[in-house]
Scaffold this active site. Structure first.
Site, PDB file in Angstrom:
ATOM      1  CB  ALA A 192      35.928 -15.473  32.085  1.00  0.00           C
ATOM      2  NE  ARG A 193      28.689 -14.072  32.382  1.00  0.00           N
ATOM      3  CZ  ARG A 193      27.937 -13.853  33.446  1.00  0.00           C
ATOM      4  NH1 ARG A 193      27.730 -14.817  34.331  1.00  0.00           N
ATOM      5  NH2 ARG A 193      27.390 -12.674  33.642  1.00  0.00           N
ATOM      6  CD  GLU A 390      27.363  -5.809  26.673  1.00  0.00           C
ATOM      7  OE1 GLU A 390      27.428  -7.059  26.571  1.00  0.00           O
ATOM      8  OE2 GLU A 390      27.694  -5.186  27.685  1.00  0.00           O
TER       9      GLU A 390
HETATM   10  O1  0X9 Z   1      27.788  -4.781  32.942  1.00  0.00           O
HETATM   11  C1  0X9 Z   1      28.743  -4.747  32.155  1.00  0.00           C
HETATM   12  O2  0X9 Z   1      29.911  -4.725  32.531  1.00  0.00           O
HETATM   13  C2  0X9 Z   1      28.459  -4.720  30.664  1.00  0.00           C
HETATM   14  N1  0X9 Z   1      27.487  -5.721  30.323  1.00  0.00           N
HETATM   15  S1  0X9 Z   1      27.883  -7.308  30.406  1.00  0.00           S
HETATM   16  O3  0X9 Z   1      26.682  -8.064  30.144  1.00  0.00           O
HETATM   17  N2  0X9 Z   1      28.885  -7.644  29.249  1.00  0.00           N
HETATM   18  O4  0X9 Z   1      28.469  -7.568  31.653  1.00  0.00           O
HETATM   19  C3  0X9 Z   1      27.865  -3.397  30.271  1.00  0.00           C
HETATM   20  C4  0X9 Z   1      28.449  -2.200  30.886  1.00  0.00           C
HETATM   21  C5  0X9 Z   1      27.859  -0.994  30.273  1.00  0.00           C
HETATM   22  N3  0X9 Z   1      27.880   0.126  31.118  1.00  0.00           N
HETATM   23  C6  0X9 Z   1      26.802   0.550  31.807  1.00  0.00           C
HETATM   24  N4  0X9 Z   1      25.669  -0.047  31.734  1.00  0.00           N
HETATM   25  N5  0X9 Z   1      26.930   1.611  32.550  1.00  0.00           N
HETATM   26 ZN    ZN Z   2      30.779  -8.225  29.651  1.00  0.00          ZN
END
Ligand code: 0X9
Ligand code: ZN
Length: 510
Positions: A192-193, A390
């Site tokens: 969401a953020r 990202e």
């Molecule tokens: O953690 C997540 O869901 C993603 N980053 S966030 O900062 N937007 O929350 C990245 C997920 C990427 N997948 C892996 N690192 N396995």
């Molecule tokens: Zn995310």
């Protein structure tokens, strides 16, 4: 000693000399003296100028000495904001904060006080949960021949009679046989953020619709592809983000009375809830954590809606999910450190997507292992080439001023168009990509694929590589002089590099 963070090899094998540094004021450098001795540490991060609010969580910057140590933190429920060599920054629950202390882990506080985490801002330029449907309908209404807004499911609050929202997507494409065309889907705002991730899909839809009939490449893509764009997967959570809460998950709650410190009791992390290798690391089984995986795979109506949509649209070849921040392009696997059978193709495409914004391209698990993520499901279960972007830097955080969206769109626009081109011929990933630039067709390998050495054109529809009319290449481009003489109809160009790799064909004249 806490079991989750300690191992036989010793999380506590304290070669780290730095004591736990707590209570740093905002003006204090945020890297502890001990942490600065860690190889690869890349300097200070701060949250200076930020407001903090009591949430039960604490923003920290934690030192790690190996990938295994980083992973232990992620597995223990750390809400990762950014990974740097030797340091990971994010938010920890009270429980995890205590575990860090008990285990002598070196960390510094980014929050001024324990239990206080960052307060978000919400620039009114951004779409809201309330405004987005009207914005989408108004845009689609201007282009009824090539765009519809489709309702593909409900948010958790809607399914439980608490208000909530429909999940909406643009369906863009010409003609009635869209399902026979190669498809592509773009998602925004699982978290969401991550405000900009609503705007990028919206800009993409606007570009495609406004460019139709004007720009040859865009017109042809809309004519020949089946394009789905869903800007907001998490409308319930977004309502909280609009109030300035740093809200990540959806709002699913099974607990009747919640206090401010129980905030985490709300919500499942929608990017941990997908049903491919669900619960295989990097996801928390504790409902109070920001990376809570949910009660079961696909327990959430939002992920069910995405699943049902994807499963019933087998023509979709490519999936892109926008997140923020850290300037990254990621591809499967997320749940495993092994490469996929398509690693070459995914990384070649990923590097090209990363080039315009100088993002870092890598397999998702290189960052940290996380399971139940969108990409692993759409790739692992459905075979679609899948990516996560990202967007933004540490300073942008999750809530940059709306004025930053222009820059982010500039970094991601070409990549989105490239993916739509590729959806029609994914094997063309290894060759140079044509782009129209100031009346010239530029073949851009972004330094990833080789320079163009051969170009051919086709009239009417793009032919197979090697079957077109040869065109002289001048440097990295061809000019359109002479293309007029190619005959009647739509003209396409395709390039090949010195290694013999053909790239995707693109319409250069309507
Ligand atoms: O953690 C997540 O869901 C993603 N980053 S966030 O900062 N937007 O929350 C990245 C997920 C990427 N997948 C892996 N690192 N396995
Ligand atoms: Zn995310």
């Amino acid at each position: 000693m806490n079991k989750r963070l300690s191992t036989a090899s010793g999380w506590l094998a304290a070669t780290l000399t730095g004591a736990v540094a707590v209570g740093c004021s905002l003006s204090t450098p945020v890297i502890a003296p001990g942490a600065s001795q860690i190889a690869g540490n890349v300097g200070t991060l701060s949250l200076q100028g930020r407001r903090f609010v009591q949430t039960g969580e604490t923003a920290v910057s934690i030192s790690y000495r190996s990938k295994a140590e980083l992973q232990k933190l992620v597995d223990a429920g750390l809400d990762v904001w950014m990974v740097q060599p030797g340091t990971v920054s994010g938010a920890v629950s009270r429980q995890l904060l205590n575990e860090l202390k008990e285990n002598g882990v070196t960390f510094t506080m980014l929050s001024p006080t324990e239990g206080y985490s960052i307060r978000s801002t919400f620039d009114r330029g951004y779409q809201t949960t309330a405004s987005l449907p009207g914005t989408m309908w108004a845009l689609a209404a201007k282009y009824p021949a090539i765009c519809k807004v489709e309702d593909f499911g409900d948010s958790w609050e809607k399914t439980t009679g608490k208000g909530g929202s429909d999940l909406l997507m643009f369906h863009i494409g010409a003609g009635n046989n869209k399902a026979q065309k190669p498809g592509i889907v773009f998602f925004g705002n699982h978290h969401a953020r991550e405000l900009v991730t609503v705007e990028i899909p919206l800009r993409l839809a606007t570009l495609l619709l406004e460019g139709y009939g004007k720009d040859p490449a865009i017109t042809d893509l809309v004519d020949t592809r089946d394009i789905y764009i869903a800007p907001m997967i998490n409308p319930d959570g977004h309502v909280h983000a609009e109030k300035g809460e740093s809200w990540r998950k959806n709002t699913h709650s099974d607990k009747a009375d919640v206090t401010v410190e129980d905030r985490g009791y709300f919500g499942t992390d929608l990017n941990r809830n997908y049903g491919f290798k669900w619960a295989s690391g990097g996801a928390s089984s504790n409902p109070t954590d920001e990376t809570y995986m949910g009660k079961s795979a696909f327990s959430e109506p939002e992920t069910q809606a995405v699943r049902d949509f994807m499963v019933s649209h087998k023509n979709i070849k490519i999936m892109m999910s926008y997140h923020s921040f850290s300037n990254l392009i990621l591809w499967p696997w997320g749940w495993s450190n092994s490469p996929t059978p398509d690693a070459d193709k995914l990384s070649t495409i990923g590097k090209k997507l990363a080039a315009p914004g100088k993002y870092t391209p890598e397999q998702a698990s290189d960052l940290y292992v996380a399971s139940g993520i969108t990409d692993d499901f759409t790739y692992g279960q459905l075979g679609m080439l899948s990516f996560t972007t990202e967007i933004g830097t540490w300073n942008d955080h999750f809530d940059p001023p709306y004025s930053r969206v222009d820059k982010f769109w500039g970094e991601n626009k070409d990549g989105a168009l490239y993916l739509i081109k590729l959806a029609g011929e994914t094997n063309a990933a290894f060759g140079p990509e044509p782009r129209l630039e100031n009346g010239k067709v530029v073949f851009d390998g972004h330094g990833v694929t080789g320079k163009v050495t051969e170009v051919e054109t086709y009239v009417g529809k793009p032919g197979a590589p090697g079957t077109g009319t040869k065109v002289a290449v001048k440097g990295e481009s061809i000019d359109l002089t002479g293309i007029e003489a190619t005959g009647k109809g739509r003209v396409y160009a395709r390039g090949r590099d010195a290694n013999g790799n053909w790239g995707p064909a693109m319409a250069i004249r309507l």
